[in-house]
Design a protein around this motif. Structure first.
Motif, PDB file in Angstrom:
ATOM      1  N   ILE A  70       1.277  -1.494  -0.186  1.00 57.31           N
ATOM      2  CA  ILE A  70       0.152  -0.032   0.074  1.00 57.31           C
ATOM      3  C   ILE A  70       0.936   1.568   0.094  1.00 57.31           C
ATOM      4  O   ILE A  70       0.658   2.518  -0.960  1.00 57.31           O
ATOM      5  N   SER A  71       1.958   1.302   1.004  1.00 61.15           N
ATOM      6  CA  SER A  71       2.961   2.246   0.963  1.00 61.15           C
ATOM      7  C   SER A  71       3.654   3.073  -0.620  1.00 61.15           C
ATOM      8  O   SER A  71       3.494   3.601  -0.914  1.00 61.15           O
ATOM      9  N   ALA A  72       3.848   1.215  -1.185  1.00 60.65           N
ATOM     10  CA  ALA A  72       4.317   1.434  -2.041  1.00 60.65           C
ATOM     11  C   ALA A  72       3.983   2.386  -2.893  1.00 60.65           C
ATOM     12  O   ALA A  72       4.084   3.188  -3.933  1.00 60.65           O
ATOM     13  N   THR A  73       2.158   1.347  -3.624  1.00 57.85           N
ATOM     14  CA  THR A  73       0.868   2.155  -4.099  1.00 57.85           C
ATOM     15  C   THR A  73       0.975   3.996  -3.639  1.00 57.85           C
ATOM     16  O   THR A  73       0.626   4.437  -4.807  1.00 57.85           O
ATOM     17  N   GLY A  74       0.719   4.243  -2.829  1.00 60.54           N
ATOM     18  CA  GLY A  74       0.798   5.340  -2.894  1.00 60.54           C
ATOM     19  C   GLY A  74       1.641   6.004  -3.239  1.00 60.54           C
ATOM     20  O   GLY A  74       1.494   7.421  -3.317  1.00 60.54           O
TER      21      GLY A  74
ATOM     22  N   ASP B 255       4.136   0.576  -9.186  1.00 65.30           N
ATOM     23  CA  ASP B 255       2.952  -0.770  -9.061  1.00 65.30           C
ATOM     24  C   ASP B 255       3.425  -1.472  -7.842  1.00 65.30           C
ATOM     25  O   ASP B 255       4.514  -2.077  -7.961  1.00 65.30           O
ATOM     26  N   ALA B 256       2.418  -1.935  -7.479  1.00 65.68           N
ATOM     27  CA  ALA B 256       2.920  -2.620  -6.682  1.00 65.68           C
ATOM     28  C   ALA B 256       1.900  -4.539  -6.693  1.00 65.68           C
ATOM     29  O   ALA B 256       0.717  -4.491  -7.154  1.00 65.68           O
ATOM     30  N   TYR B 257       2.658  -5.312  -6.206  1.00 64.33           N
ATOM     31  CA  TYR B 257       2.422  -6.619  -6.525  1.00 64.33           C
ATOM     32  C   TYR B 257       2.523  -7.192  -5.510  1.00 64.33           C
ATOM     33  O   TYR B 257       2.984  -8.296  -4.738  1.00 64.33           O
ATOM     34  N   VAL B 258       1.353  -8.663  -4.912  1.00 62.31           N
ATOM     35  CA  VAL B 258       1.305  -9.099  -3.761  1.00 62.31           C
ATOM     36  C   VAL B 258       1.217 -10.552  -3.766  1.00 62.31           C
ATOM     37  O   VAL B 258      -0.328 -10.107  -4.364  1.00 62.31           O
TER      38      VAL B 258
ATOM     39  N   ARG C  58      -8.121  -4.198   1.861  1.00 60.65           N
ATOM     40  CA  ARG C  58      -7.758  -2.289   1.831  1.00 60.65           C
ATOM     41  C   ARG C  58      -6.307  -2.478   0.811  1.00 60.65           C
ATOM     42  O   ARG C  58      -6.636  -1.295  -0.015  1.00 60.65           O
ATOM     43  N   MET C  59      -6.072  -3.737   0.078  1.00 59.99           N
ATOM     44  CA  MET C  59      -5.126  -3.854  -0.718  1.00 59.99           C
ATOM     45  C   MET C  59      -5.511  -3.313  -2.284  1.00 59.99           C
ATOM     46  O   MET C  59      -4.927  -2.231  -2.959  1.00 59.99           O
ATOM     47  N   GLN C  60      -6.532  -4.202  -1.990  1.00 55.85           N
ATOM     48  CA  GLN C  60      -7.614  -3.875  -3.419  1.00 55.85           C
ATOM     49  C   GLN C  60      -8.045  -2.547  -3.740  1.00 55.85           C
ATOM     50  O   GLN C  60      -8.094  -2.089  -5.020  1.00 55.85           O
ATOM     51  N   GLN C  61      -8.488  -1.856  -2.910  1.00 55.14           N
ATOM     52  CA  GLN C  61      -8.367  -0.962  -2.443  1.00 55.14           C
ATOM     53  C   GLN C  61      -7.756   0.437  -2.614  1.00 55.14           C
ATOM     54  O   GLN C  61      -7.730   1.897  -3.700  1.00 55.14           O
ATOM     55  N   ALA C  62      -6.378   0.058  -2.680  1.00 54.68           N
ATOM     56  CA  ALA C  62      -5.037   0.337  -2.682  1.00 54.68           C
ATOM     57  C   ALA C  62      -4.326   0.544  -4.433  1.00 54.68           C
ATOM     58  O   ALA C  62      -3.571   0.888  -4.050  1.00 54.68           O
ATOM     59  N   GLY C  63      -5.268   0.245  -4.907  1.00 53.58           N
ATOM     60  CA  GLY C  63      -5.013  -0.665  -5.960  1.00 53.58           C
ATOM     61  C   GLY C  63      -3.439  -1.421  -6.324  1.00 53.58           C
ATOM     62  O   GLY C  63      -2.787  -1.749  -7.326  1.00 53.58           O
ATOM     63  N   VAL C  64      -3.486  -2.550  -5.384  1.00 50.57           N
ATOM     64  CA  VAL C  64      -2.164  -3.626  -5.300  1.00 50.57           C
ATOM     65  C   VAL C  64      -2.716  -4.207  -6.174  1.00 50.57           C
ATOM     66  O   VAL C  64      -4.060  -4.916  -5.885  1.00 50.57           O
TER      67      VAL C  64
END
Length: 93
Positions: A12-16, A20-23, A42-48
């Motif tokens: 989430i921090s990287a996306t912010g 582009d963040a992948y988990v 939370r991750m999906q809402q942040a665009g992860v």
């Protein structure tokens, strides 16, 4: 690795920060279904981008005809690794 903390917070921090963040879901766990669902939400809402390890590895490869594709599929122990090797060999001839 705890999905909702150890994976989610850095992603989430990287996306912010504009990355582009992948988990990979199968590389992390958690202590309850509620924590898992909250972390995923939370991750999906942040665009992860949330996926599994094998899918992300194949996506990074981008070309099944690449010389390293057979080794990658074999290392992932995927059932169709032999088929990919056959396709790569046929593509080269």
């Amino acid at each position: 690795m705890s999905l909702e903390v150890c994976a989610a917070l850095p992603a989430i921090s990287a996306t912010g920060a504009g990355y582009d963040a992948y988990v990979t879901l199968d590389a992390s766990g958690t202590f309850s279904q509620a924590k898992r669902e909250a972390g995923l939400l939370r991750m999906q809402q942040a665009g992860v981008v949330v996926s599994d390890c094998a899918t992300l590895m194949v996506e990074a490869l981008a070309d099944n005809a690449a010389p390293e594709s057979g080794d990658l599929y074999a290392a992932l122990d995927m059932p169709f690794a032999v088929l990919v090797g056959q396709l790569s060999a046929a593509h080269q001839s």
